[in-house]
Write an enzyme that holds these catalytic residues in place. Sequence first.
Site, PDB file in Angstrom:
ATOM      1  N   SER A  54      73.595  58.429   3.147  1.00  0.00           N
ATOM      2  CA  SER A  54      73.950  59.478   2.180  1.00  0.00           C
ATOM      3  C   SER A  54      73.852  60.839   2.852  1.00  0.00           C
ATOM      4  CB  SER A  54      73.022  59.450   0.964  1.00  0.00           C
ATOM      5  OG  SER A  54      73.338  60.527   0.095  1.00  0.00           O
ATOM      6  N   VAL A  59      68.315  62.997   7.919  1.00  0.00           N
ATOM      7  CA  VAL A  59      68.876  62.427   9.143  1.00  0.00           C
ATOM      8  C   VAL A  59      70.400  62.373   9.043  1.00  0.00           C
ATOM      9  CG1 VAL A  59      68.909  60.444  10.711  1.00  0.00           C
ATOM     10  CG2 VAL A  59      66.757  61.143   9.639  1.00  0.00           C
ATOM     11  N   CYS A  60      70.916  62.014   7.871  1.00  0.00           N
ATOM     12  CA  CYS A  60      72.374  61.951   7.684  1.00  0.00           C
ATOM     13  C   CYS A  60      72.998  63.339   7.824  1.00  0.00           C
ATOM     14  CB  CYS A  60      72.712  61.365   6.319  1.00  0.00           C
ATOM     15  SG  CYS A  60      72.080  59.697   6.071  1.00  0.00           S
ATOM     16  N   ASP A  61      72.325  64.333   7.275  1.00  0.00           N
ATOM     17  CA  ASP A  61      72.755  65.727   7.399  1.00  0.00           C
ATOM     18  C   ASP A  61      72.819  66.112   8.876  1.00  0.00           C
ATOM     19  OD1 ASP A  61      71.888  68.670   7.842  1.00  0.00           O
ATOM     20  OD2 ASP A  61      72.430  68.696   5.720  1.00  0.00           O
TER      21      ASP A  61
END
Length: 167
Positions: A54, A59-61
């Site tokens: 997501s 971490v995804c950002d």
Amino acid sequence: MAQATFKGNPLTLAGNTVKVGDKAPDFTLNKDLVTEVSLKDYTGKIKLISVVPSLDTGVCDAQTRRFNEEAVKLGDQVVVLTVSVDLPFAQARWCGAAGIENVITLSDYKKHSFGKAYGVLIEEFHLLMRSIFVIDANDTVQYVEYLGEMTDHPNYEAAVEAVRKLI
């Protein structure tokens, strides 16, 4: 089915894993609520596919921001796709707020087509497991990284180097 973890707790990944040398499996993803794309929409391009659970997580950002920076350096022969199950309008909102302009965000929310084809659909959460795929212009898989722990960062340098070798 493969195994992975979230903060050390086991997860079940559904679908088929891919290996270097495989023909890239096709998929159907959404650009918005009605527009669908597939692998053929990127024919002739080197594809770096960054898969995240997501965009609204740390971490995804960071992963998406990193590949957004790298996309500029890789040139027009390369398309960088970020795939998640976030709704397309949530992806667009996040990209606008984050200033992301060099990667294409695509959603697997509707059919989980990508998750199943690439073996990254997390059965327990119906999210996608963090992973990286580099596919050449002829749709052959050239690099794969399946992360064992959902909260770990991928090997950014290795993925970018795999793309550079194809340019």
